[in-house]
Design a protein around this motif. Structure first.
Motif, PDB file in Angstrom:
ATOM      1  N   LEU A  77       0.807  -1.375  -0.050  1.00 11.22           N
ATOM      2  CA  LEU A  77       0.121  -0.023   0.026  1.00 11.22           C
ATOM      3  C   LEU A  77       0.864   1.217  -0.006  1.00 11.22           C
ATOM      4  O   LEU A  77       0.196   2.220  -0.248  1.00 11.22           O
ATOM      5  CB  LEU A  77      -0.829   0.026   1.201  1.00 11.22           C
ATOM      6  N   ILE A  78       2.210   1.112   0.498  1.00 14.62           N
ATOM      7  CA  ILE A  78       2.972   2.432   0.493  1.00 14.62           C
ATOM      8  C   ILE A  78       4.215   2.303  -0.109  1.00 14.62           C
ATOM      9  O   ILE A  78       4.917   3.150  -0.311  1.00 14.62           O
ATOM     10  CB  ILE A  78       3.150   2.575   1.978  1.00 14.62           C
ATOM     11  N   SER A  79       4.731   1.074  -0.809  1.00 13.34           N
ATOM     12  CA  SER A  79       5.927   0.943  -1.094  1.00 13.34           C
ATOM     13  C   SER A  79       6.103   1.849  -2.218  1.00 13.34           C
ATOM     14  O   SER A  79       7.186   2.042  -2.869  1.00 13.34           O
ATOM     15  CB  SER A  79       6.204  -0.465  -1.457  1.00 13.34           C
ATOM     16  N   TRP A  80       5.113   1.971  -3.138  1.00 12.37           N
ATOM     17  CA  TRP A  80       5.304   2.656  -4.555  1.00 12.37           C
ATOM     18  C   TRP A  80       5.777   4.254  -4.124  1.00 12.37           C
ATOM     19  O   TRP A  80       6.419   4.772  -4.952  1.00 12.37           O
ATOM     20  CB  TRP A  80       3.903   2.784  -5.255  1.00 12.37           C
ATOM     21  N   THR A  89       4.719 -20.748  -0.454  1.00  8.70           N
ATOM     22  CA  THR A  89       5.407 -21.454  -1.478  1.00  8.70           C
ATOM     23  C   THR A  89       6.090 -20.458  -2.311  1.00  8.70           C
ATOM     24  O   THR A  89       6.065 -19.269  -2.509  1.00  8.70           O
ATOM     25  CB  THR A  89       4.334 -22.260  -2.179  1.00  8.70           C
ATOM     26  N   ILE A  90       7.202 -21.132  -3.009  1.00 10.08           N
ATOM     27  CA  ILE A  90       8.016 -20.248  -3.981  1.00 10.08           C
ATOM     28  C   ILE A  90       7.085 -19.637  -5.276  1.00 10.08           C
ATOM     29  O   ILE A  90       7.261 -18.517  -5.514  1.00 10.08           O
ATOM     30  CB  ILE A  90       8.825 -21.244  -4.610  1.00 10.08           C
ATOM     31  N   LEU A  91       5.928 -20.495  -5.801  1.00  9.81           N
ATOM     32  CA  LEU A  91       5.084 -19.947  -6.568  1.00  9.81           C
ATOM     33  C   LEU A  91       4.243 -18.840  -5.976  1.00  9.81           C
ATOM     34  O   LEU A  91       4.394 -17.868  -6.668  1.00  9.81           O
ATOM     35  CB  LEU A  91       3.820 -20.988  -7.050  1.00  9.81           C
ATOM     36  N   GLN A  92       3.935 -18.798  -4.778  1.00 11.28           N
ATOM     37  CA  GLN A  92       3.128 -17.521  -3.984  1.00 11.28           C
ATOM     38  C   GLN A  92       4.344 -16.445  -4.131  1.00 11.28           C
ATOM     39  O   GLN A  92       3.860 -15.265  -4.274  1.00 11.28           O
ATOM     40  CB  GLN A  92       2.752 -17.929  -2.704  1.00 11.28           C
ATOM     41  N   CYS A  93       5.456 -16.742  -3.696  1.00 16.13           N
ATOM     42  CA  CYS A  93       6.482 -15.671  -3.455  1.00 16.13           C
ATOM     43  C   CYS A  93       6.647 -14.839  -4.962  1.00 16.13           C
ATOM     44  O   CYS A  93       6.700 -13.564  -4.926  1.00 16.13           O
ATOM     45  CB  CYS A  93       7.933 -16.126  -3.078  1.00 16.13           C
ATOM     46  N   VAL A  94       6.832 -15.755  -6.146  1.00 17.42           N
ATOM     47  CA  VAL A  94       7.094 -15.191  -7.478  1.00 17.42           C
ATOM     48  C   VAL A  94       5.695 -14.615  -7.914  1.00 17.42           C
ATOM     49  O   VAL A  94       5.908 -13.228  -8.316  1.00 17.42           O
ATOM     50  CB  VAL A  94       7.234 -16.235  -8.279  1.00 17.42           C
ATOM     51  N   THR A  95       4.462 -15.029  -7.661  1.00 18.68           N
ATOM     52  CA  THR A  95       3.271 -14.450  -8.083  1.00 18.68           C
ATOM     53  C   THR A  95       3.004 -13.126  -7.273  1.00 18.68           C
ATOM     54  O   THR A  95       2.721 -11.951  -7.773  1.00 18.68           O
ATOM     55  CB  THR A  95       2.202 -15.249  -7.889  1.00 18.68           C
ATOM     56  N   CYS A  96       3.636 -13.231  -5.949  1.00 16.68           N
ATOM     57  CA  CYS A  96       3.301 -11.922  -5.128  1.00 16.68           C
ATOM     58  C   CYS A  96       4.359 -10.901  -5.483  1.00 16.68           C
ATOM     59  O   CYS A  96       4.010  -9.665  -5.630  1.00 16.68           O
ATOM     60  CB  CYS A  96       3.809 -12.072  -3.728  1.00 16.68           C
ATOM     61  N   ALA A  97       5.441 -11.202  -5.885  1.00 17.52           N
ATOM     62  CA  ALA A  97       6.441 -10.235  -6.568  1.00 17.52           C
ATOM     63  C   ALA A  97       6.091  -9.234  -7.792  1.00 17.52           C
ATOM     64  O   ALA A  97       6.023  -8.374  -8.169  1.00 17.52           O
ATOM     65  CB  ALA A  97       7.800 -11.011  -6.741  1.00 17.52           C
ATOM     66  N   ILE A  98       5.484 -10.512  -8.491  1.00 19.17           N
ATOM     67  CA  ILE A  98       5.169  -9.696  -9.896  1.00 19.17           C
ATOM     68  C   ILE A  98       3.632  -9.066  -9.844  1.00 19.17           C
ATOM     69  O   ILE A  98       3.690  -7.850 -10.264  1.00 19.17           O
ATOM     70  CB  ILE A  98       4.602 -11.015 -10.942  1.00 19.17           C
ATOM     71  N   THR A  99       2.656  -9.629  -9.216  1.00 19.93           N
ATOM     72  CA  THR A  99       1.461  -8.916  -8.774  1.00 19.93           C
ATOM     73  C   THR A  99       1.740  -7.548  -7.964  1.00 19.93           C
ATOM     74  O   THR A  99       1.153  -6.592  -8.289  1.00 19.93           O
ATOM     75  CB  THR A  99       0.462  -9.715  -8.083  1.00 19.93           C
ATOM     76  N   GLY A 100       2.674  -7.598  -7.018  1.00 17.95           N
ATOM     77  CA  GLY A 100       2.923  -6.532  -6.398  1.00 17.95           C
ATOM     78  C   GLY A 100       3.719  -5.488  -7.275  1.00 17.95           C
ATOM     79  O   GLY A 100       3.341  -4.142  -6.972  1.00 17.95           O
ATOM     80  N   ALA A 101       4.272  -5.842  -7.965  1.00 17.02           N
ATOM     81  CA  ALA A 101       5.330  -5.084  -8.792  1.00 17.02           C
ATOM     82  C   ALA A 101       4.120  -4.203  -9.799  1.00 17.02           C
ATOM     83  O   ALA A 101       4.308  -3.050 -10.086  1.00 17.02           O
ATOM     84  CB  ALA A 101       6.258  -5.492  -9.438  1.00 17.02           C
ATOM     85  N   ALA A 102       3.394  -4.899 -10.204  1.00 19.37           N
ATOM     86  CA  ALA A 102       2.409  -4.529 -11.217  1.00 19.37           C
ATOM     87  C   ALA A 102       1.402  -3.653 -10.558  1.00 19.37           C
ATOM     88  O   ALA A 102       1.213  -2.496 -11.133  1.00 19.37           O
ATOM     89  CB  ALA A 102       1.564  -5.679 -11.793  1.00 19.37           C
ATOM     90  N   ALA A 103       0.985  -3.831  -9.327  1.00 20.38           N
ATOM     91  CA  ALA A 103       0.249  -2.905  -8.672  1.00 20.38           C
ATOM     92  C   ALA A 103       0.831  -1.837  -8.302  1.00 20.38           C
ATOM     93  O   ALA A 103       0.137  -0.544  -8.285  1.00 20.38           O
ATOM     94  CB  ALA A 103      -0.300  -3.656  -7.385  1.00 20.38           C
ATOM     95  N   GLU A 104       2.141  -1.760  -7.721  1.00 19.14           N
ATOM     96  CA  GLU A 104       2.815  -0.848  -7.616  1.00 19.14           C
ATOM     97  C   GLU A 104       3.220   0.162  -8.625  1.00 19.14           C
ATOM     98  O   GLU A 104       3.416   1.433  -8.730  1.00 19.14           O
ATOM     99  CB  GLU A 104       4.207  -1.028  -6.703  1.00 19.14           C
ATOM    100  N   LEU A 105       3.362  -0.308  -9.785  1.00 16.78           N
ATOM    101  CA  LEU A 105       3.573   0.146 -10.914  1.00 16.78           C
ATOM    102  C   LEU A 105       2.426   1.146 -11.343  1.00 16.78           C
ATOM    103  O   LEU A 105       2.582   2.224 -11.882  1.00 16.78           O
ATOM    104  CB  LEU A 105       3.779  -0.814 -12.155  1.00 16.78           C
ATOM    105  N   ILE A 106       1.057   0.501 -11.256  1.00 17.76           N
ATOM    106  CA  ILE A 106      -0.063   1.386 -11.560  1.00 17.76           C
ATOM    107  C   ILE A 106       0.013   2.377 -10.676  1.00 17.76           C
ATOM    108  O   ILE A 106      -0.275   3.776 -11.322  1.00 17.76           O
ATOM    109  CB  ILE A 106      -1.428   0.515 -11.319  1.00 17.76           C
ATOM    110  N   MET A 107       0.396   2.315  -9.551  1.00 16.98           N
ATOM    111  CA  MET A 107       0.517   3.627  -8.587  1.00 16.98           C
ATOM    112  C   MET A 107       1.530   4.560  -9.231  1.00 16.98           C
ATOM    113  O   MET A 107       1.337   5.926  -9.163  1.00 16.98           O
ATOM    114  CB  MET A 107       0.661   3.110  -7.080  1.00 16.98           C
ATOM    115  N   GLU A 108       2.630   4.124  -9.633  1.00 14.50           N
ATOM    116  CA  GLU A 108       3.750   4.869  -9.987  1.00 14.50           C
ATOM    117  C   GLU A 108       3.053   5.600 -11.229  1.00 14.50           C
ATOM    118  O   GLU A 108       3.472   6.853 -11.501  1.00 14.50           O
ATOM    119  CB  GLU A 108       4.893   4.259 -10.541  1.00 14.50           C
TER     120      GLU A 108
END
Length: 259
Positions: A69-72, A208-227
């Protein structure tokens, strides 16, 4: 005997000279850089660390913590500083923010362990006390991703020879560096916290590693939208900085020192 020790003494003297130079350079930067941006940056880093204690979404393939919510804001501040002052300045402020965050966490922890009979502060103490491996994960992830984001942003910006200060150049350099930086930040943090330490200290809870990777991708996408939403504001601010010669003393010093 003197010849045997001279290389060590020379190394010590070289380190002292370098340390003094970095200290003076940082002091100059802090005098020149706008305080509002530094304040927002530091506050966002502290809030990001606190919010990371809460998992907002968790399914079999995705997991997101509150830090999203704030890292962007942290990355937008770094992109602005990089654009005007350079990647080294932005990385220096990132290290400062991380140090202040660690000091704040220490104060929070001390406050959480001080006993009080005034009321039941169990919930508050749990929040203030935090979790050491979350602090470790967030600090390592932030510093690594900050350096990568800053120098990637600067490198992309240098590719725009015709109009390096234009909107397109600012957008491209911030969008690409933010997405990659946020992905690295989210991935390192989630692996350290939810794969390595959480199963041991949180009664088997883990991602899981899959959750970590998808979290990283989804989070980056969400934060990119805020950017994308707020980058026009960032561009306007750095444009004003250049017009008003903000931090010119630092910029002149760096140009003379490294050119």
């Amino acid at each position: 005997m003197n010849n045997l020790y001279s290389p060590s003494l020379s190394s010590v003297n070289t380190f002292r000279i370098w340390l003094k130079k970095e200290k003076d350079e940082t002091a100059l930067l802090l005098r020149c850089i706008p305080a509002t941006v530094v304040s927002l940056f530091v506050v966002s880093v502290i809030c990001m660390n606190l919010l990371a204690n809460k998992t907002l979404v968790q399914t079999s393939w995705i997991a997101l913590d509150g830090g999203i919510l704030i890292s962007w804001l942290s990355f937008m501040c770094m992109d602005m500083i990089t654009k005007h002052f350079g990647p080294k300045a932005s990385s220096t402020i990132a290290i400062l923010a991380a140090a202040i965050n660690l000091m704040t966490c220490l104060i929070f922890y001390i406050a959480s362990i001080i006993p009080s009979d005034a009321d039941d502060y169990t919930a508050l103490n749990g929040i203030l006390g935090g979790t050491w491996f979350i602090l470790l994960g967030s600090t390592v992830a932030f510093l690594v991703s900050a350096v990568i984001n800053n120098f990637l942003n600067w490198t992309i910006g240098r590719a725009f020879h015709k109009n390096p200060d234009g909107r397109l150049a600012f957008a491209v350099r911030t969008y690409i560096s933010t997405f990659i930086g946020q992905f690295i930040d989210n991935l390192i943090f989630s692996v350290i916290v939810f794969v390595i330490f959480a199963p041991v200290f949180w009664d088997g809870f883990h991602w899981t590693i899959l959750q970590c990777v998808t979290c990283a991708i989804t989070g980056a996408a969400a934060e990119l939208i805020m950017e994308i939403v707020f980058s026009p504001l960032g561009y306007k601010v750095v444009t004003k900085w250049k017009e008003r010669h903000v931090g010119q003393e630092y910029l002149t010093y760096m140009e003379e020192e490294y050119n």
